[in-house]
Design an enzyme around this catalytic site. Structure first.
Site, PDB file in Angstrom:
ATOM      1  N   ARG A   1      -4.706   3.951 -17.331  1.00  0.00           N
ATOM      2  CA  ARG A   1      -4.486   4.543 -16.018  1.00  0.00           C
ATOM      3  C   ARG A   1      -3.012   4.343 -15.671  1.00  0.00           C
ATOM      4  NH1 ARG A   1      -5.427   2.125 -10.197  1.00  0.00           N
ATOM      5  NH2 ARG A   1      -5.032   4.030  -9.032  1.00  0.00           N
TER       6      ARG A   1
ATOM      7  N   ARG B   1      -4.231   0.407   5.223  1.00  0.00           N
ATOM      8  CA  ARG B   1      -3.083   1.314   5.406  1.00  0.00           C
ATOM      9  C   ARG B   1      -3.298   2.231   6.608  1.00  0.00           C
ATOM     10  NH1 ARG B   1      -3.467   3.548  -0.505  1.00  0.00           N
ATOM     11  NH2 ARG B   1      -3.961   1.532  -1.410  1.00  0.00           N
TER      12      ARG B   1
ATOM     13  N   GLU C   1     -14.073   6.775 -12.307  1.00  0.00           N
ATOM     14  CA  GLU C   1     -12.713   6.994 -12.824  1.00  0.00           C
ATOM     15  C   GLU C   1     -12.565   6.543 -14.272  1.00  0.00           C
ATOM     16  OE1 GLU C   1      -9.729   6.391  -9.251  1.00  0.00           O
ATOM     17  OE2 GLU C   1     -11.609   5.345  -8.856  1.00  0.00           O
TER      18      GLU C   1
ATOM     19  N   ASN D   1      -6.708  -0.613 -17.058  1.00  0.00           N
ATOM     20  CA  ASN D   1      -6.061  -0.400 -15.768  1.00  0.00           C
ATOM     21  C   ASN D   1      -5.232  -1.649 -15.490  1.00  0.00           C
ATOM     22  OD1 ASN D   1      -5.357   0.010 -13.140  1.00  0.00           O
ATOM     23  ND2 ASN D   1      -7.435   0.486 -12.415  1.00  0.00           N
TER      24      ASN D   1
ATOM     25  N   HIS E   1      -5.264   9.220  -6.545  1.00  0.00           N
ATOM     26  CA  HIS E   1      -6.726   9.288  -6.769  1.00  0.00           C
ATOM     27  C   HIS E   1      -7.110  10.563  -7.533  1.00  0.00           C
ATOM     28  CE1 HIS E   1      -7.549   6.793  -2.856  1.00  0.00           C
ATOM     29  NE2 HIS E   1      -7.539   5.994  -3.904  1.00  0.00           N
TER      30      HIS E   1
END
Ligand code: ADP
Length: 413
Positions: free
Chosen positions: A94, A244, A392, A10, A183
């Site tokens: 990823r 956010r 993940e 990643n 996601h």
């Protein structure tokens, strides 16, 4: 020797996280990260999980991703698992944005790299770093299959009426403005695991998945296919997140630019980094917020209430989108660990068949049991409410491995 291991990478703009997995049993052989790439004092942390050895730390300058990945390969080599190891089947990368092009994990070649590059304008913060990770890994071992696994792929089944914004079609098309969702790897994994938990095939259930981490998103999954999700063209839309804002009236941006004199970049920074929970109460860690709520802190209370209100609105919306819901599933840092958030999010939704069993919800799990999927609704409830820990890296590794084994071509070294 059979190649049964997958390295998951990643790559961020200044960091690389990695895990090496053995696919015969899904175990982790090693994990680590390099941070502050390009700075004088970069840091590599490597944990040799297979041997149960001590975590190793290196603080030195890794000038770029290539230097960082060479160092990672060196650490893996020291454990006998380097990038040249014949047991390594592939590297799974990823990649944040696959646009409308990449609907599934994809074996990387030059054309795939060019397409990921073409998507940079819609993912300027993420795709360049993801791309660098892939090209660097290819340089280090040109014969090893590299697979790109996209955060957006699971959402490419969202129908046009949910993916399109109601703005001028020509403009939207020209600039690729639409809902992509993010996601996806987590939503895919968690919705599949939830079906398993209910003893069903994914095609038999409709689920609402609530991925509540620092970033947060909800998705509506019908029969294993995503039909709507809360994040949009970028990961800014939807739920209230750690930093956010999630949904705001878009005219807030015009107001801040025209009336408050904030630059466009300033608004971008405000909504992405200084909003959400941190903007509302100064903290983005749900543990700290619930502790403050317990002490009667009003700013923390309001932040918590706004977070829950937004979550409820999406749960209600996705009940309507799906028509019939079999499962509501909580995952990621907050979803897996915060009993108060789960309780509050579903409070008062009995009419929708949504109930939480207090004892099951509050049961603290430790060690490996904390990673097990579980039901927290009462026995016999119409809708199953579940907590399913996301993974993940495992999902990326499985998708990668499935692709290179399916490709039918022997893995070359
Ligand atoms: P990321 O989006 O960074 O991958 P995670 O899924 O790891 O995030 O979630 C991180 C967040 O999870 C933390 O910011 C914190 O708010 C929350 N969290 C972690 N542990 C707990 C806990 N025990 N109780 C409540 N919230 C928690």
């Amino acid at each position: 020797m059979t190649a049964t291991r997958v390295l998951v990478l990643n790559s961020g703009s200044s960091s690389v996280k990695y895990q090496l997995l053995e696919m015969t049993d899904g175990s982790r052989l090693a994990a680590g990260l390099v941070e502050r790439i390009g700075e004088r004092q970069s840091r590599l942390l490597h944990t040799p999980l297979a041997s149960g050895g001590e975590r190793r730390e290196r603080v030195e300058e890794f000038a770029d991703h290539e230097a960082a990945l060479r160092a990672v390969s060196g650490e893996l080599d020291a454990d006998g698992f380097g990038l040249g190891s014949p047991q390594l089947a592939a590297i799974g990368h990823r990649v944040v944005h696959g646009g409308q092009t990449f609907t599934r994990p994809t074996l990387v070649d030059d054309a795939v790299l060019a397409e990921i590059e073409r998507l940079i304008p819609v993912a300027p913060l993420h795709n360049p770093a993801n791309l660098t990770g892939i090209t660097t890994a290819r340089t280090l071992n040109p014969h090893l299959p590299q697979v790109a696994v996209f955060d957006t792929s699971f959402h490419t089944t969202i129908p046009e009426h949910a993916a399109r914004y109601a703005i001028d079609t020509a403009t939207a098309d020209e600039h690729r403005v639409r809902r992509y969702g993010f996601h996806g790897t987590s939503h895919a994994y968690v919705s599949r695991k939830a079906a398993e938990l209910l003893g069903k095939d994914p095609s038999e259930i409709n689920a609402i998945v609530l991925h509540l981490g620092n970033g947060a998103s909800a998705s509506a999954v019908r029969g294993g296919r995503c039909v709507d999700t809360s994040m949009g063209m970028t990961p800014l839309e939807g739920l209230v997140m750690g930093t956010r804002s999630g949904d705001v009236d878009p005219a807030v941006v015009f107001h801040l630019v025209r009336v408050a004199g904030v630059s466009v970049d300033g608004v971008d920074e405000l909504l992405n980094k200084r909003s959400g929970l941190v903007g509302l109460c100064g903290d983005n860690d749900m543990r700290e917020i619930t502790r403050r709520v317990g002490e009667g802190d009003e700013a923390a209370r309001l932040a918590f209430d706004i977070y829950i209100h937004r979550l409820k609105k999406y749960i209600g919306a996705y009940c309507a989108v799906l028509g019939h819901v079999h499962a509501v599933v909580f995952t990621a840092g907050v979803g897996e660990n915060s009993a108060p958030v789960r309780r509050a999010a579903l409070a008062g939704l009995e009419e929708l068949g949504l109930l939480v069993d207090e004892e099951r919800n509050d049961a603290e799990r430790e060690g490996p049991a904390a990673r097990e999927a579980r039901i927290i609704s009462p026995e016999g409830a119409r809708v199953a409410v579940a907590v399913v820990p996301t993974d993940e890296e495992l999902e990326i590794a499985e998708q990668t491995y499935a692709l290179v084994s399916d490709a039918g071509s022997p893995v070359r070294h």
